[in-house]
Design a protein around this motif. Structure first.
Motif, PDB file in Angstrom:
ATOM      1  N   ILE A 183       0.735  -1.237  -0.005  1.00 50.29           N
ATOM      2  CA  ILE A 183       0.003  -0.025   0.001  1.00 50.29           C
ATOM      3  C   ILE A 183       0.900   1.215  -0.004  1.00 50.29           C
ATOM      4  O   ILE A 183       0.563   2.361  -0.882  1.00 50.29           O
ATOM      5  CB  ILE A 183      -1.050   0.003   1.242  1.00 50.29           C
ATOM      6  N   LYS A 184       1.997   1.275   0.596  1.00 53.42           N
ATOM      7  CA  LYS A 184       2.635   2.352   0.808  1.00 53.42           C
ATOM      8  C   LYS A 184       3.325   2.680  -0.428  1.00 53.42           C
ATOM      9  O   LYS A 184       3.539   3.551  -1.091  1.00 53.42           O
ATOM     10  CB  LYS A 184       3.987   2.258   1.630  1.00 53.42           C
ATOM     11  N   SER A 185       3.878   1.471  -1.186  1.00 53.37           N
ATOM     12  CA  SER A 185       4.338   1.587  -2.569  1.00 53.37           C
ATOM     13  C   SER A 185       3.420   2.005  -3.594  1.00 53.37           C
ATOM     14  O   SER A 185       3.780   2.708  -4.435  1.00 53.37           O
ATOM     15  CB  SER A 185       5.164   0.261  -2.954  1.00 53.37           C
ATOM     16  N   PHE A 186       2.249   1.520  -3.354  1.00 51.59           N
ATOM     17  CA  PHE A 186       1.092   1.997  -4.369  1.00 51.59           C
ATOM     18  C   PHE A 186       0.940   3.603  -4.183  1.00 51.59           C
ATOM     19  O   PHE A 186       0.805   4.464  -5.206  1.00 51.59           O
ATOM     20  CB  PHE A 186      -0.201   1.342  -3.781  1.00 51.59           C
ATOM     21  N   SER A 187       0.834   3.935  -2.881  1.00 50.41           N
ATOM     22  CA  SER A 187       0.996   5.397  -2.641  1.00 50.41           C
ATOM     23  C   SER A 187       2.150   6.244  -3.267  1.00 50.41           C
ATOM     24  O   SER A 187       1.793   7.393  -3.760  1.00 50.41           O
ATOM     25  CB  SER A 187       0.862   6.031  -1.225  1.00 50.41           C
ATOM     26  N   VAL A 188       3.198   5.861  -3.282  1.00 48.21           N
ATOM     27  CA  VAL A 188       4.046   6.541  -3.879  1.00 48.21           C
ATOM     28  C   VAL A 188       4.098   6.305  -5.181  1.00 48.21           C
ATOM     29  O   VAL A 188       4.602   7.362  -5.975  1.00 48.21           O
ATOM     30  CB  VAL A 188       5.835   5.840  -3.303  1.00 48.21           C
ATOM     31  N   LEU A 189       3.556   5.441  -5.713  1.00 43.63           N
ATOM     32  CA  LEU A 189       3.544   5.394  -7.475  1.00 43.63           C
ATOM     33  C   LEU A 189       2.545   6.106  -7.856  1.00 43.63           C
ATOM     34  O   LEU A 189       2.643   6.735  -8.972  1.00 43.63           O
ATOM     35  CB  LEU A 189       3.254   3.857  -7.760  1.00 43.63           C
ATOM     36  N   ILE A 190       1.578   6.402  -7.102  1.00 38.36           N
ATOM     37  CA  ILE A 190       0.329   7.348  -7.466  1.00 38.36           C
ATOM     38  C   ILE A 190       0.860   8.587  -7.569  1.00 38.36           C
ATOM     39  O   ILE A 190       0.779   9.648  -8.424  1.00 38.36           O
ATOM     40  CB  ILE A 190      -0.704   7.248  -6.613  1.00 38.36           C
ATOM     41  N   ASP A 191       1.598   9.283  -6.328  1.00 35.83           N
ATOM     42  CA  ASP A 191       2.248  10.303  -6.348  1.00 35.83           C
ATOM     43  C   ASP A 191       3.144  10.791  -7.772  1.00 35.83           C
ATOM     44  O   ASP A 191       3.214  12.126  -8.004  1.00 35.83           O
ATOM     45  CB  ASP A 191       3.105  10.606  -5.124  1.00 35.83           C
ATOM     46  N   ALA A 192       3.718   9.509  -8.174  1.00 39.60           N
ATOM     47  CA  ALA A 192       4.805   9.969  -9.333  1.00 39.60           C
ATOM     48  C   ALA A 192       4.169   9.956 -10.595  1.00 39.60           C
ATOM     49  O   ALA A 192       4.567  10.516 -11.685  1.00 39.60           O
ATOM     50  CB  ALA A 192       5.907   8.910  -9.289  1.00 39.60           C
ATOM     51  N   PHE A 194       0.121   9.739 -11.098  1.00 41.67           N
ATOM     52  CA  PHE A 194      -1.346  10.181 -11.281  1.00 41.67           C
ATOM     53  C   PHE A 194      -1.532  10.946 -12.396  1.00 41.67           C
ATOM     54  O   PHE A 194      -2.840  10.706 -13.199  1.00 41.67           O
ATOM     55  CB  PHE A 194      -1.735  10.599  -9.975  1.00 41.67           C
ATOM     56  N   LYS A 195      -0.707  11.892 -12.818  1.00 45.47           N
ATOM     57  CA  LYS A 195      -1.202  12.863 -14.007  1.00 45.47           C
ATOM     58  C   LYS A 195      -1.241  12.156 -15.422  1.00 45.47           C
ATOM     59  O   LYS A 195      -1.991  12.511 -16.253  1.00 45.47           O
ATOM     60  CB  LYS A 195      -0.129  13.786 -14.062  1.00 45.47           C
ATOM     61  N   GLU A 196      -0.535  10.990 -15.428  1.00 48.19           N
ATOM     62  CA  GLU A 196      -0.523  10.387 -16.924  1.00 48.19           C
ATOM     63  C   GLU A 196      -1.212   9.080 -16.547  1.00 48.19           C
ATOM     64  O   GLU A 196      -1.510   8.450 -17.706  1.00 48.19           O
ATOM     65  CB  GLU A 196       0.881   9.974 -17.349  1.00 48.19           C
ATOM     66  N   GLU A 197      -1.179   8.216 -15.407  1.00 50.18           N
ATOM     67  CA  GLU A 197      -1.776   6.974 -15.335  1.00 50.18           C
ATOM     68  C   GLU A 197      -2.959   6.958 -14.535  1.00 50.18           C
ATOM     69  O   GLU A 197      -2.665   7.300 -13.024  1.00 50.18           O
ATOM     70  CB  GLU A 197      -0.693   5.911 -14.907  1.00 50.18           C
ATOM     71  N   SER A 198      -4.065   6.724 -14.629  1.00 48.34           N
ATOM     72  CA  SER A 198      -5.301   6.404 -13.789  1.00 48.34           C
ATOM     73  C   SER A 198      -5.787   4.844 -13.798  1.00 48.34           C
ATOM     74  O   SER A 198      -6.775   4.634 -13.064  1.00 48.34           O
ATOM     75  CB  SER A 198      -6.376   7.398 -14.148  1.00 48.34           C
ATOM     76  N   SER A 199      -5.121   4.212 -14.755  1.00 45.47           N
ATOM     77  CA  SER A 199      -5.734   2.785 -14.520  1.00 45.47           C
ATOM     78  C   SER A 199      -5.173   1.811 -13.388  1.00 45.47           C
ATOM     79  O   SER A 199      -3.782   1.672 -13.083  1.00 45.47           O
ATOM     80  CB  SER A 199      -5.126   1.922 -15.980  1.00 45.47           C
ATOM     81  N   VAL A 200      -5.841   1.104 -12.754  1.00 50.01           N
ATOM     82  CA  VAL A 200      -5.566   0.158 -11.699  1.00 50.01           C
ATOM     83  C   VAL A 200      -4.472  -0.950 -12.303  1.00 50.01           C
ATOM     84  O   VAL A 200      -3.662  -1.211 -11.377  1.00 50.01           O
ATOM     85  CB  VAL A 200      -6.986  -0.351 -10.946  1.00 50.01           C
ATOM     86  N   ASN A 201      -4.961  -1.356 -13.532  1.00 48.35           N
ATOM     87  CA  ASN A 201      -3.938  -2.302 -13.965  1.00 48.35           C
ATOM     88  C   ASN A 201      -2.364  -1.936 -14.088  1.00 48.35           C
ATOM     89  O   ASN A 201      -1.651  -2.476 -13.785  1.00 48.35           O
ATOM     90  CB  ASN A 201      -4.432  -2.446 -15.369  1.00 48.35           C
ATOM     91  N   PHE A 202      -2.167  -0.454 -14.478  1.00 46.24           N
ATOM     92  CA  PHE A 202      -1.031   0.142 -14.538  1.00 46.24           C
ATOM     93  C   PHE A 202      -0.060  -0.251 -13.141  1.00 46.24           C
ATOM     94  O   PHE A 202       0.916  -0.466 -13.074  1.00 46.24           O
ATOM     95  CB  PHE A 202      -1.049   1.516 -14.808  1.00 46.24           C
ATOM     96  N   TYR A 203      -0.828   0.257 -12.033  1.00 47.94           N
ATOM     97  CA  TYR A 203      -0.120   0.213 -10.720  1.00 47.94           C
ATOM     98  C   TYR A 203      -0.073  -1.087 -10.092  1.00 47.94           C
ATOM     99  O   TYR A 203       0.966  -1.571  -9.591  1.00 47.94           O
ATOM    100  CB  TYR A 203      -1.229   1.023  -9.592  1.00 47.94           C
ATOM    101  N   ILE A 209       1.418  -7.384  -8.562  1.00 46.85           N
ATOM    102  CA  ILE A 209       0.398  -8.261  -8.183  1.00 46.85           C
ATOM    103  C   ILE A 209      -0.981  -7.963  -9.014  1.00 46.85           C
ATOM    104  O   ILE A 209      -0.796  -7.174 -10.016  1.00 46.85           O
ATOM    105  CB  ILE A 209      -0.087  -7.698  -6.715  1.00 46.85           C
ATOM    106  N   THR A 210      -1.950  -8.597  -8.687  1.00 46.30           N
ATOM    107  CA  THR A 210      -3.049  -8.624  -9.737  1.00 46.30           C
ATOM    108  C   THR A 210      -3.934  -7.319  -9.342  1.00 46.30           C
ATOM    109  O   THR A 210      -3.840  -6.913  -8.157  1.00 46.30           O
ATOM    110  CB  THR A 210      -3.922  -9.749  -9.565  1.00 46.30           C
ATOM    111  N   PRO A 211      -4.568  -6.684 -10.462  1.00 46.69           N
ATOM    112  CA  PRO A 211      -5.567  -5.632 -10.127  1.00 46.69           C
ATOM    113  C   PRO A 211      -6.543  -6.032  -8.712  1.00 46.69           C
ATOM    114  O   PRO A 211      -6.732  -5.236  -8.048  1.00 46.69           O
ATOM    115  CB  PRO A 211      -6.287  -5.371 -11.160  1.00 46.69           C
ATOM    116  N   ASN A 212      -7.154  -7.203  -8.859  1.00 42.23           N
ATOM    117  CA  ASN A 212      -8.127  -7.790  -7.769  1.00 42.23           C
ATOM    118  C   ASN A 212      -7.192  -7.775  -6.473  1.00 42.23           C
ATOM    119  O   ASN A 212      -8.067  -7.102  -5.709  1.00 42.23           O
ATOM    120  CB  ASN A 212      -8.499  -9.097  -8.218  1.00 42.23           C
TER     121      ASN A 212
END
Length: 290
Positions: A183-192, A194-203, A209-212
Protein backbone atom coordinates in the motif's frame (compact mmCIF):
# COMPACT_ATOMS: atom_id res chain seq x y z
CA UNK A 1 -0.21 34.71 -10.73
CA UNK A 2 -3.53 36.33 -9.88
CA UNK A 3 -4.47 37.90 -6.59
CA UNK A 4 -5.80 34.56 -5.37
CA UNK A 5 -2.61 32.59 -6.03
CA UNK A 6 -1.13 30.63 -3.14
CA UNK A 7 2.54 31.42 -2.46
CA UNK A 8 5.23 28.87 -1.66
CA UNK A 9 7.07 30.12 1.42
CA UNK A 10 10.60 29.42 2.57
CA UNK A 11 11.85 29.64 6.14
CA UNK A 12 13.44 32.94 5.12
CA UNK A 13 10.05 34.29 3.97
CA UNK A 14 8.55 33.47 7.35
CA UNK A 15 11.37 34.41 9.72
CA UNK A 16 13.46 36.76 7.61
CA UNK A 17 16.60 34.76 8.30
CA UNK A 18 18.67 32.00 6.70
CA UNK A 19 19.03 28.59 8.32
CA UNK A 20 21.01 25.43 7.61
CA UNK A 21 18.16 22.96 7.30
CA UNK A 22 16.94 22.81 10.91
CA UNK A 23 14.93 25.64 12.45
CA UNK A 24 13.29 25.39 15.87
CA UNK A 25 11.56 28.20 17.72
CA UNK A 26 8.89 28.86 20.31
CA UNK A 27 5.60 29.72 18.65
CA UNK A 28 4.84 32.39 21.26
CA UNK A 29 8.13 34.16 20.39
CA UNK A 30 8.33 34.04 16.58
CA UNK A 31 5.08 32.41 15.50
CA UNK A 32 2.10 34.05 13.82
CA UNK A 33 -1.37 33.24 15.17
CA UNK A 34 -3.14 34.63 12.13
CA UNK A 35 -1.88 32.97 8.97
CA UNK A 36 -5.13 33.35 7.06
CA UNK A 37 -3.59 33.42 3.61
CA UNK A 38 -3.40 29.83 2.31
CA UNK A 39 0.19 28.99 1.43
CA UNK A 40 2.62 26.15 0.71
CA UNK A 41 6.14 25.48 2.01
CA UNK A 42 9.32 24.20 0.41
CA UNK A 43 10.20 22.55 3.77
CA UNK A 44 8.68 20.11 6.27
CA UNK A 45 6.90 21.58 9.29
CA UNK A 46 6.14 19.88 12.60
CA UNK A 47 4.00 22.17 14.76
CA UNK A 48 3.77 21.17 18.44
CA UNK A 49 0.78 22.87 20.10
CA UNK A 50 1.18 22.85 23.88
CA UNK A 51 -1.66 25.26 24.57
CA UNK A 52 -4.05 26.71 22.05
CA UNK A 53 -7.34 26.80 20.21
CA UNK A 54 -8.59 27.88 16.80
CA UNK A 55 -8.65 26.24 13.39
CA UNK A 56 -5.96 24.82 11.12
CA UNK A 57 -6.77 23.95 7.50
CA UNK A 58 -4.51 21.37 5.82
CA UNK A 59 -5.14 20.48 2.17
CA UNK A 60 -8.78 21.64 2.43
CA UNK A 61 -9.49 19.69 5.64
CA UNK A 62 -10.25 21.79 8.73
CA UNK A 63 -8.85 20.73 12.12
CA UNK A 64 -9.93 22.11 15.48
CA UNK A 65 -6.80 23.13 17.38
CA UNK A 66 -6.50 21.83 20.95
CA UNK A 67 -3.83 21.44 23.62
CA UNK A 68 -1.16 18.76 23.15
CA UNK A 69 -1.43 18.29 19.40
CA UNK A 70 1.25 17.78 16.76
CA UNK A 71 0.67 18.81 13.13
CA UNK A 72 2.70 17.48 10.18
CA UNK A 73 2.93 19.51 6.95
CA UNK A 74 4.77 18.30 3.82
CA UNK A 75 6.25 20.53 1.11
CA UNK A 76 3.51 21.37 -1.37
CA UNK A 77 0.57 20.99 1.00
CA UNK A 78 -1.76 23.99 1.20
CA UNK A 79 -2.49 25.18 4.73
CA UNK A 80 -3.49 28.17 6.83
CA UNK A 81 -4.54 28.78 10.41
CA UNK A 82 -6.28 31.16 12.78
CA UNK A 83 -5.15 30.54 16.36
CA UNK A 84 -5.96 31.91 19.79
CA UNK A 85 -3.59 34.71 20.85
CA UNK A 86 -2.40 32.61 23.80
CA UNK A 87 -1.29 29.68 21.62
CA UNK A 88 2.09 28.29 22.66
CA UNK A 89 4.33 25.46 21.53
CA UNK A 90 7.17 24.82 19.10
CA UNK A 91 7.60 25.05 15.35
CA UNK A 92 10.18 22.70 13.85
CA UNK A 93 11.09 23.39 10.21
CA UNK A 94 13.20 20.86 8.33
CA UNK A 95 14.68 20.75 4.83
CA UNK A 96 14.31 17.69 2.59
CA UNK A 97 18.03 17.01 3.01
CA UNK A 98 17.63 16.74 6.78
CA UNK A 99 14.59 14.45 6.49
CA UNK A 100 16.49 12.10 4.14
CA UNK A 101 19.89 12.19 5.84
CA UNK A 102 19.45 8.77 7.47
CA UNK A 103 17.79 6.75 4.68
CA UNK A 104 18.53 3.41 6.34
CA UNK A 105 16.15 4.36 9.17
CA UNK A 106 13.21 4.43 6.79
CA UNK A 107 10.77 7.16 5.88
CA UNK A 108 8.46 8.86 8.34
CA UNK A 109 4.81 7.82 7.83
CA UNK A 110 3.42 11.18 8.98
CA UNK A 111 5.01 12.90 5.96
CA UNK A 112 3.53 10.51 3.40
CA UNK A 113 0.63 11.18 1.03
CA UNK A 114 -2.97 10.75 2.29
CA UNK A 115 -2.20 10.26 5.99
CA UNK A 116 -3.65 12.12 9.01
CA UNK A 117 -2.07 15.54 9.56
CA UNK A 118 -2.79 15.78 13.29
CA UNK A 119 -1.60 13.67 16.21
CA UNK A 120 -3.26 14.12 19.63
CA UNK A 121 -1.22 13.41 22.76
CA UNK A 122 -1.81 13.32 26.50
CA UNK A 123 -0.25 16.00 28.71
CA UNK A 124 2.36 13.48 29.87
CA UNK A 125 3.21 12.32 26.34
CA UNK A 126 3.54 15.91 25.14
CA UNK A 127 5.78 16.67 28.12
CA UNK A 128 8.24 13.98 27.01
CA UNK A 129 8.45 15.47 23.53
CA UNK A 130 8.88 18.93 25.03
CA UNK A 131 11.97 17.70 26.90
CA UNK A 132 13.51 16.51 23.62
CA UNK A 133 12.67 19.81 21.94
CA UNK A 134 14.24 21.80 24.74
CA UNK A 135 17.39 19.69 24.55
CA UNK A 136 17.66 20.39 20.80
CA UNK A 137 16.85 24.06 21.39
CA UNK A 138 19.66 24.42 23.92
CA UNK A 139 22.43 23.13 21.64
CA UNK A 140 21.16 24.12 18.18
CA UNK A 141 22.95 27.53 18.17
CA UNK A 142 26.36 25.87 18.60
CA UNK A 143 28.23 25.58 15.30
CA UNK A 144 30.98 23.03 15.92
CA UNK A 145 30.84 19.83 13.87
CA UNK A 146 30.37 17.46 16.80
CA UNK A 147 27.42 19.42 18.18
CA UNK A 148 25.80 19.41 14.73
CA UNK A 149 26.04 15.61 14.68
CA UNK A 150 24.47 15.46 18.15
CA UNK A 151 21.63 17.73 16.97
CA UNK A 152 20.96 15.41 14.02
CA UNK A 153 20.91 12.36 16.26
CA UNK A 154 18.59 14.02 18.80
CA UNK A 155 16.35 15.22 15.96
CA UNK A 156 16.02 11.76 14.45
CA UNK A 157 15.33 10.29 17.89
CA UNK A 158 12.54 12.84 18.30
CA UNK A 159 11.07 11.98 14.89
CA UNK A 160 11.27 8.24 15.54
CA UNK A 161 9.46 8.68 18.87
CA UNK A 162 6.81 10.68 17.02
CA UNK A 163 6.60 7.84 14.49
CA UNK A 164 5.96 5.36 17.30
CA UNK A 165 3.10 7.47 18.69
CA UNK A 166 1.72 8.08 15.20
CA UNK A 167 1.61 4.36 14.37
CA UNK A 168 0.07 3.58 17.77
CA UNK A 169 -2.83 5.86 16.86
CA UNK A 170 -2.95 5.15 13.11
CA UNK A 171 -2.00 1.50 12.78
CA UNK A 172 -3.33 1.30 9.22
CA UNK A 173 -0.33 3.40 8.12
CA UNK A 174 2.24 0.95 9.50
CA UNK A 175 4.24 -0.32 6.50
CA UNK A 176 6.36 -2.80 8.47
CA UNK A 177 4.41 -5.83 7.19
CA UNK A 178 4.16 -6.96 3.57
CA UNK A 179 0.58 -5.81 2.74
CA UNK A 180 1.23 -2.37 4.21
CA UNK A 181 4.46 -2.12 2.23
CA UNK A 182 2.46 -2.75 -0.93
CA UNK A 183 0.00 0.00 0.00
CA UNK A 184 2.86 2.38 0.78
CA UNK A 185 4.46 1.60 -2.59
CA UNK A 186 1.06 2.11 -4.24
CA UNK A 187 0.80 5.60 -2.70
CA UNK A 188 4.33 6.49 -3.83
CA UNK A 189 3.58 5.29 -7.38
CA UNK A 190 0.36 7.32 -7.48
CA UNK A 191 2.18 10.47 -6.41
CA UNK A 192 4.70 10.00 -9.21
CA UNK A 193 2.31 8.93 -11.99
CA UNK A 194 -1.26 10.10 -11.32
CA UNK A 195 -1.14 12.82 -13.99
CA UNK A 196 -0.41 10.30 -16.73
CA UNK A 197 -1.79 7.02 -15.39
CA UNK A 198 -5.24 6.43 -13.90
CA UNK A 199 -5.56 2.69 -14.60
CA UNK A 200 -5.54 0.26 -11.67
CA UNK A 201 -3.90 -2.25 -14.02
CA UNK A 202 -0.88 0.04 -14.46
CA UNK A 203 -0.23 0.25 -10.71
CA UNK A 204 -0.91 -3.44 -10.11
CA UNK A 205 1.59 -4.31 -12.84
CA UNK A 206 4.23 -2.05 -11.26
CA UNK A 207 3.62 -3.73 -7.89
CA UNK A 208 3.73 -7.24 -9.41
CA UNK A 209 0.28 -8.13 -8.10
CA UNK A 210 -3.11 -8.59 -9.73
CA UNK A 211 -5.55 -5.66 -9.99
CA UNK A 212 -8.02 -7.68 -7.90
CA UNK A 213 -5.51 -8.12 -5.06
CA UNK A 214 -4.60 -4.43 -5.19
CA UNK A 215 -8.30 -3.60 -4.82
CA UNK A 216 -8.59 -5.98 -1.86
CA UNK A 217 -5.62 -4.34 -0.11
CA UNK A 218 -6.88 -0.85 -0.95
CA UNK A 219 -10.33 -1.60 0.47
CA UNK A 220 -8.80 -3.05 3.64
CA UNK A 221 -6.16 -0.40 4.38
CA UNK A 222 -7.40 2.73 2.56
CA UNK A 223 -11.14 2.04 2.93
CA UNK A 224 -11.87 2.55 -0.76
CA UNK A 225 -11.23 0.87 -4.13
CA UNK A 226 -7.86 1.46 -5.78
CA UNK A 227 -9.46 3.43 -8.61
CA UNK A 228 -10.97 5.88 -6.13
CA UNK A 229 -7.60 6.33 -4.40
CA UNK A 230 -6.06 7.33 -7.74
CA UNK A 231 -8.95 9.67 -8.54
CA UNK A 232 -8.86 11.32 -5.09
CA UNK A 233 -5.16 12.14 -5.55
CA UNK A 234 -6.01 13.67 -8.92
CA UNK A 235 -8.84 15.73 -7.42
CA UNK A 236 -6.57 16.97 -4.63
CA UNK A 237 -4.13 18.21 -7.26
CA UNK A 238 -7.00 19.83 -9.13
CA UNK A 239 -8.00 21.70 -5.96
CA UNK A 240 -4.44 22.91 -5.48
CA UNK A 241 -4.19 24.10 -9.08
CA UNK A 242 -7.61 25.77 -8.98
CA UNK A 243 -6.61 27.80 -5.92
CA UNK A 244 -2.96 28.46 -6.66
CA UNK A 245 -2.64 29.16 -10.41
CA UNK A 246 -4.13 31.22 -13.22
CA UNK A 247 -4.76 28.11 -15.33
CA UNK A 248 -8.25 27.74 -16.78
CA UNK A 249 -10.41 24.81 -15.75
CA UNK A 250 -9.87 23.30 -19.19
CA UNK A 251 -6.07 23.65 -18.87
CA UNK A 252 -6.11 22.07 -15.40
CA UNK A 253 -8.19 19.16 -16.65
CA UNK A 254 -5.79 18.64 -19.55
CA UNK A 255 -2.77 18.71 -17.21
CA UNK A 256 -4.40 15.99 -15.13
CA UNK A 257 -5.16 13.71 -18.07
CA UNK A 258 -8.74 14.77 -18.87
CA UNK A 259 -9.11 15.54 -22.58
CA UNK A 260 -12.86 16.12 -22.13
CA UNK A 261 -13.59 19.17 -19.97
CA UNK A 262 -17.17 18.01 -19.32
CA UNK A 263 -15.91 14.69 -17.99
CA UNK A 264 -13.37 16.47 -15.77
CA UNK A 265 -16.13 18.61 -14.26
CA UNK A 266 -18.31 15.53 -13.75
CA UNK A 267 -15.55 13.61 -11.95
CA UNK A 268 -14.58 16.65 -9.85
CA UNK A 269 -18.20 17.14 -8.75
CA UNK A 270 -18.54 13.44 -7.90
CA UNK A 271 -15.67 13.66 -5.41
CA UNK A 272 -16.21 17.18 -4.04
CA UNK A 273 -19.90 17.92 -4.48
CA UNK A 274 -19.05 21.04 -6.52
CA UNK A 275 -18.02 21.86 -10.06
CA UNK A 276 -14.44 23.13 -10.49
CA UNK A 277 -15.77 26.65 -11.10
CA UNK A 278 -17.99 26.60 -8.01
CA UNK A 279 -15.14 25.25 -5.88
CA UNK A 280 -12.73 27.97 -7.00
CA UNK A 281 -15.31 30.73 -6.51
CA UNK A 282 -16.34 29.52 -3.04
CA UNK A 283 -12.73 29.07 -1.92
CA UNK A 284 -11.75 32.55 -3.09
CA UNK A 285 -14.78 33.96 -1.32
CA UNK A 286 -13.93 32.13 1.88
CA UNK A 287 -10.28 33.27 1.74
CA UNK A 288 -10.42 36.86 0.40
CA UNK A 289 -7.14 38.68 -0.18
CA UNK A 290 -6.50 42.38 0.27
Amino acid sequence: MNKYSIPTLTVGNILGEKTLGITLFRHSVKGRNEFEQPHKHDFYLVFFVEKGSGVHNVDFTQHTVNDYQVYFIRPGQVHNWSLNVDTSGFQLMLSSEIINIFPNLGQFPFFEQSVPSCLSLTKEEFGEFKKHLEEIESILPQNDALTKEIVLLRLHLLLKLLQKEFLNQFQEHDSSTKPEKVIKSFSVLIDANFKEESSVNFYADKLNITPNYLNILSQKYLKMPAGDVIKERTILEAKRLLTSTDLSIKEIGYQLGFNDNTYFSKVFKKYTGKTPGDFKESYNFYHPYP
